[in-house]
Enzyme design. Sequence first.
Site, PDB file in Angstrom:
ATOM      1  N   HIS A   1      49.091  35.652  45.942  1.00  0.00           N
ATOM      2  CA  HIS A   1      49.177  36.685  47.020  1.00  0.00           C
ATOM      3  C   HIS A   1      49.225  36.249  48.223  1.00  0.00           C
ATOM      4  O   HIS A   1      49.736  36.490  49.458  1.00  0.00           O
ATOM      5  CB  HIS A   1      47.934  37.310  46.782  1.00  0.00           C
TER       6      HIS A   1
ATOM      7  N   GLU B   1      52.661  41.751  43.525  1.00  0.00           N
ATOM      8  CA  GLU B   1      52.206  41.177  42.190  1.00  0.00           C
ATOM      9  C   GLU B   1      53.303  40.528  41.439  1.00  0.00           C
ATOM     10  O   GLU B   1      52.996  39.239  40.884  1.00  0.00           O
ATOM     11  CB  GLU B   1      51.909  42.428  41.370  1.00  0.00           C
TER      12      GLU B   1
ATOM     13  N   GLU C   1      45.449  34.592  42.789  1.00  0.00           N
ATOM     14  CA  GLU C   1      45.345  35.027  44.263  1.00  0.00           C
ATOM     15  C   GLU C   1      45.750  34.277  45.203  1.00  0.00           C
ATOM     16  O   GLU C   1      46.212  34.827  46.249  1.00  0.00           O
ATOM     17  CB  GLU C   1      43.657  35.137  44.353  1.00  0.00           C
TER      18      GLU C   1
END
Length: 497
Positions: free
Chosen positions: A266, A292, A263
């Site tokens: 991201h 991704e 995460e």
Amino acid sequence: MTLQENYKRYEDWKFRSSAYEMALSIINIDKLTVAPPAGAAYRDERAAYLAGELFAIQTDPTILPILAELKTDADPVIRREAELYEREILKIHVIPKEEYVAFEEAMSASYNAWLEAKKNADYAVFEPHLKGMIEWKKKLYGWRNSSLPLYDQMLDDFEPGTTTAFYDRFFSRVKERLVPLIHRVVNAEPAEEAFLYQYCPASLQKQWTTDVLLPLLGFDPSWGYQNETEHPFTSWTCENDCRTTTKYLEHNVTSSIFSTIHEVGHAWYEHNIDPRYDGTILSFGVSSGMHESQSRFCENYLGRSRAFWEAAYPSLRKQFPDQFGSVSLDAFVRAVNASKPSLIRTEADELTYPLHILIRYEIEKGLFSGSIDPADLESVWNEKYREYLGVTPSNAAEGILQDVHWADGSFGYFPTYALGSAFAAQFFRKMNEEMDVDEALRSGNYTSCIAWLKDRVQTYGAFLSADEIMQKATGSPFDPDCYLDYLEEKYSALYHL
């Protein structure tokens, strides 16, 4: 209306849109993390109203002629903005506002039902909502004037330019090369990994994540914040407000570690996009696959490397001396890279992970081609896990309820996980040609790898297409064999094949 007046209307329109987007993003973060469940109905109704107001702003019929004019502007940034805004508006402007609001309400109810169903491992609670999401998607896409098949439209929404023909070729290549390799690994001597599943209190995991892991990843509290949720995700409002989440499992310490690294990958992408794009459509990653690629790159290509753990493992052993004090670095690294068929996608190893995605892709394709009846979803899911991975869910929570994506109608998103993993392999190969990645990680200089990604991939946001970014970053068009070569080399060496 003069050109100057059009610029002014355009800037005002973007600002109002971004203000509503920010409010809805923060409301959604709150809903998925700390909001009391008893207040869900009240909040969801008002959030749907705000979504409707945003929809009305975005589909204002007076903005399309302005965008058409701006598509010929001298500034390439404005041209690209106008092109992307027009593309998105043309998808939704024919949908009646009341229908859009009703869908938002149904989506919130679907998430609430999924959360309850997963908690109780009771698919019956979620089944009518999942069927409802399928019907809603068919209805909403039915408003579009598109010549593409329904599922191709969904795929294109998440990864522009992709179709079932593209993914069929991609997954055919994946199966051709990886299935035999997986069989060889299954028959090889297994890696010892039982020590990963010892009891590690969530409070101590969280302390280590906060004090060691997040700083090592360069996740700065001045622009980033981490919370907890049932299904980890990342959200953001601008480059300097990126929110990540994780989930702590007391008998699987590496689950939260790798979800955190994923995460934060991201978050780095969003934080590193050129700040002049804030508040515009360019301030988002160009595609789900590219997004991704950044999270999977950080999680797997960096986070599972021996060099990374040379820097991180001493502190983890210190935090959990009873669990890892006698476990060598080599044994730990081998364990976190071990491969075996499993049930949970988010816990899957790199080698078997694409098959988890293939299962979801084949189910989605069947749902929207009519070859799979929604009433048979759970049994189809279980059968595909037996077919591809040789494992069978013992309950719905570790089967069809494990992912949140279908609860909000995100059909077409799953394939981008596998595509992103493949994108990442190509970036990784190029990064290794241009810098000593292992030395950077070994010395705790993780952010030098992020700097490479920022310069080659992240700074562009949606200004360049995914194909343009790949070509610019690596000097070559996308090649899935780079990914398959990486997996074959890694697991052949790991299992002495």
